[in-house]
Design a protein around this motif. Structure first.
Motif, PDB file in Angstrom:
ATOM      1  N   MET A   1       0.937  -1.343   0.014  1.00 21.85           N
ATOM      2  CA  MET A   1       0.022   0.121  -0.051  1.00 21.85           C
ATOM      3  C   MET A   1       0.738   1.232  -0.143  1.00 21.85           C
ATOM      4  N   ILE A   2       1.986   1.129   0.948  1.00 23.95           N
ATOM      5  CA  ILE A   2       2.764   2.517   0.686  1.00 23.95           C
ATOM      6  C   ILE A   2       3.561   2.675  -0.481  1.00 23.95           C
ATOM      7  N   ALA A   3       3.907   1.509  -1.134  1.00 23.36           N
ATOM      8  CA  ALA A   3       4.616   1.680  -2.391  1.00 23.36           C
ATOM      9  C   ALA A   3       3.672   2.394  -3.654  1.00 23.36           C
ATOM     10  N   GLU A   4       2.634   2.117  -3.419  1.00 28.39           N
ATOM     11  CA  GLU A   4       1.521   2.382  -4.512  1.00 28.39           C
ATOM     12  C   GLU A   4       1.252   3.935  -4.419  1.00 28.39           C
ATOM     13  N   THR A   5       1.200   4.464  -3.033  1.00 23.51           N
ATOM     14  CA  THR A   5       1.072   5.719  -2.620  1.00 23.51           C
ATOM     15  C   THR A   5       2.371   6.636  -3.063  1.00 23.51           C
ATOM     16  N   VAL A   6       3.496   5.965  -2.956  1.00 25.99           N
ATOM     17  CA  VAL A   6       4.747   6.717  -3.015  1.00 25.99           C
ATOM     18  C   VAL A   6       4.837   6.769  -4.729  1.00 25.99           C
ATOM     19  N   CYS A   7       4.562   5.582  -5.386  1.00 30.52           N
ATOM     20  CA  CYS A   7       4.415   5.969  -6.964  1.00 30.52           C
ATOM     21  C   CYS A   7       3.462   6.670  -7.381  1.00 30.52           C
ATOM     22  N   SER A   8       2.460   6.982  -6.957  1.00 30.29           N
ATOM     23  CA  SER A   8       1.635   8.127  -7.300  1.00 30.29           C
ATOM     24  C   SER A   8       1.818   9.240  -7.043  1.00 30.29           C
ATOM     25  N   ALA A   9       2.640   9.359  -5.786  1.00 30.52           N
ATOM     26  CA  ALA A   9       2.922  10.695  -5.558  1.00 30.52           C
ATOM     27  C   ALA A   9       4.206  11.173  -6.556  1.00 30.52           C
ATOM     28  N   VAL A  10       4.998  10.410  -6.866  1.00 29.69           N
ATOM     29  CA  VAL A  10       6.160  10.509  -7.726  1.00 29.69           C
ATOM     30  C   VAL A  10       5.692  11.021  -9.146  1.00 29.69           C
ATOM     31  N   SER A  11       4.677  10.070  -9.633  1.00 24.48           N
ATOM     32  CA  SER A  11       3.927  10.435 -10.937  1.00 24.48           C
ATOM     33  C   SER A  11       3.463  11.580 -10.975  1.00 24.48           C
ATOM     34  N   ALA A  12       2.670  12.075  -9.832  1.00 30.94           N
ATOM     35  CA  ALA A  12       2.235  13.731  -9.646  1.00 30.94           C
ATOM     36  C   ALA A  12       2.994  14.574  -9.877  1.00 30.94           C
ATOM     37  N   ALA A  13       4.192  14.370  -9.076  1.00 27.80           N
ATOM     38  CA  ALA A  13       5.169  15.518  -8.961  1.00 27.80           C
ATOM     39  C   ALA A  13       5.733  15.398 -10.339  1.00 27.80           C
ATOM     40  N   GLY A  14       6.279  14.332 -11.001  1.00 26.51           N
ATOM     41  CA  GLY A  14       6.643  14.511 -12.079  1.00 26.51           C
ATOM     42  C   GLY A  14       5.952  15.216 -13.319  1.00 26.51           C
ATOM     43  N   LEU A  15       4.511  15.067 -13.305  1.00 28.76           N
ATOM     44  CA  LEU A  15       3.714  15.503 -14.204  1.00 28.76           C
ATOM     45  C   LEU A  15       3.490  17.057 -13.786  1.00 28.76           C
ATOM     46  N   GLY A  16       3.746  17.414 -12.782  1.00 34.46           N
ATOM     47  CA  GLY A  16       3.809  18.930 -12.464  1.00 34.46           C
ATOM     48  C   GLY A  16       5.259  19.511 -12.956  1.00 34.46           C
ATOM     49  N   ILE A  17       6.215  18.913 -12.690  1.00 34.56           N
ATOM     50  CA  ILE A  17       7.416  19.441 -13.220  1.00 34.56           C
ATOM     51  C   ILE A  17       7.239  19.565 -14.966  1.00 34.56           C
ATOM     52  N   ALA A  18       6.539  18.572 -15.432  1.00 32.73           N
ATOM     53  CA  ALA A  18       6.427  18.504 -17.039  1.00 32.73           C
ATOM     54  C   ALA A  18       5.830  19.738 -17.329  1.00 32.73           C
ATOM     55  N   LEU A  19       4.570  20.143 -16.496  1.00 33.10           N
ATOM     56  CA  LEU A  19       3.710  21.209 -16.900  1.00 33.10           C
ATOM     57  C   LEU A  19       4.468  22.478 -16.818  1.00 33.10           C
ATOM     58  N   ILE A  20       5.374  22.640 -15.806  1.00 34.47           N
ATOM     59  CA  ILE A  20       6.061  23.732 -15.700  1.00 34.47           C
ATOM     60  C   ILE A  20       7.144  24.012 -16.650  1.00 34.47           C
ATOM     61  N   THR A  21       7.645  22.838 -17.062  1.00 31.52           N
ATOM     62  CA  THR A  21       8.604  22.884 -18.233  1.00 31.52           C
ATOM     63  C   THR A  21       7.974  23.364 -19.512  1.00 31.52           C
ATOM     64  N   ALA A  22       6.686  22.834 -19.857  1.00 28.97           N
ATOM     65  CA  ALA A  22       5.992  23.144 -20.926  1.00 28.97           C
ATOM     66  C   ALA A  22       5.647  24.639 -20.893  1.00 28.97           C
ATOM     67  N   TYR A  23       5.296  25.452 -19.716  1.00 25.58           N
ATOM     68  CA  TYR A  23       5.148  26.635 -19.618  1.00 25.58           C
ATOM     69  C   TYR A  23       6.204  27.429 -20.073  1.00 25.58           C
ATOM     70  N   ARG A  24       7.197  26.785 -19.709  1.00 30.91           N
ATOM     71  CA  ARG A  24       8.461  27.702 -20.284  1.00 30.91           C
ATOM     72  C   ARG A  24       8.949  27.501 -21.770  1.00 30.91           C
ATOM     73  N   LYS A  25       8.149  26.883 -22.471  1.00 28.28           N
ATOM     74  CA  LYS A  25       8.206  26.655 -23.915  1.00 28.28           C
ATOM     75  C   LYS A  25       9.270  25.628 -24.253  1.00 28.28           C
ATOM     76  N   ARG A  26       9.601  24.691 -23.348  1.00 26.89           N
ATOM     77  CA  ARG A  26      10.443  23.608 -23.711  1.00 26.89           C
ATOM     78  C   ARG A  26       9.679  22.124 -23.763  1.00 26.89           C
ATOM     79  N   PHE A  27       8.860  22.094 -24.996  1.00 29.35           N
ATOM     80  CA  PHE A  27       7.920  21.122 -25.114  1.00 29.35           C
ATOM     81  C   PHE A  27       8.611  19.707 -25.202  1.00 29.35           C
ATOM     82  N   LEU A  28       9.686  19.682 -25.943  1.00 31.15           N
ATOM     83  CA  LEU A  28      10.403  18.339 -26.156  1.00 31.15           C
ATOM     84  C   LEU A  28      10.438  17.740 -24.732  1.00 31.15           C
ATOM     85  N   THR A  29      11.473  18.532 -23.964  1.00 34.47           N
ATOM     86  CA  THR A  29      11.625  18.220 -22.744  1.00 34.47           C
ATOM     87  C   THR A  29      10.586  17.977 -21.734  1.00 34.47           C
TER      88      THR A  29
END
Length: 152
Positions: A1-29
């Motif tokens: 159960m803890i492993a699933e929660t950690v993986c979900s949090a890592v995915s959410a953080a990664g998608l947040g970083i991807a949105l910030i990167t896209a906002y800076r017009k670095r779409f490929l990254t």
């Protein structure tokens, strides 16, 4: 159960970083970051994380991994000894029989006592150099003149 929660949090953080990167017009990254961020949640959804968590905390699984490591070390050791000796016992025996049949020396680095000297042939010798002119005292007198001219 803890492993699933950690993986979900890592995915959410990664998608947040991807949105910030896209906002800076670095779409490929941003696309690459999003792809990496989706991997943990995909592993949770397939059940691989549950299986991995069960394996990671299993003493039987760790003993199995230890035995796999031991077998790999033993295999590599035998391969190294075999290479140092020059092959398996059967291969060495066959090479020895072939050398005896061909009349070759027993050791690979030895030379037969009746072997002729190697021939270089006529085309392999370098052209003769012209003889150097004998050095005379004139050469040294020129050098002395130059040194005197410069005050040395």
């Amino acid at each position: 159960m803890i492993a699933e929660t950690v993986c979900s949090a890592v995915s959410a953080a990664g998608l947040g970083i991807a949105l910030i990167t896209a906002y800076r017009k670095r779409f490929l990254t941003a696309t690459r970051i999003a792809a990496y961020a989706l991997v943990p949640i995909a592993l949770v959804m397939t059940g691989a994380v549950e299986w991995l968590a069960g394996t990671a905390f299993s003493p039987t699984a760790w003993a199995g991994f230890g035995l796999l490591g031991l077998s790999w070390v033993l295999f590599m050791t035998t391969r190294a000894v075999e290479r140092r000796r020059g092959g398996t016992r059967q291969e060495r025996k066959e090479r020895k029989q072939q050398r005896r049949a061909a009349g070759a020396p027993a050791q690979p680095g030895t030379v037969a006592p009746t072997a002729p000297a190697p021939s270089l042939g006529s085309g392999s010798r370098p052209a003769a150099r012209p003889a150097a002119a004998p050095k005379s005292d004139d050469d040294f007198s020129d050098i002395e003149a130059i040194l005197k001219k410069h005050g040395i």
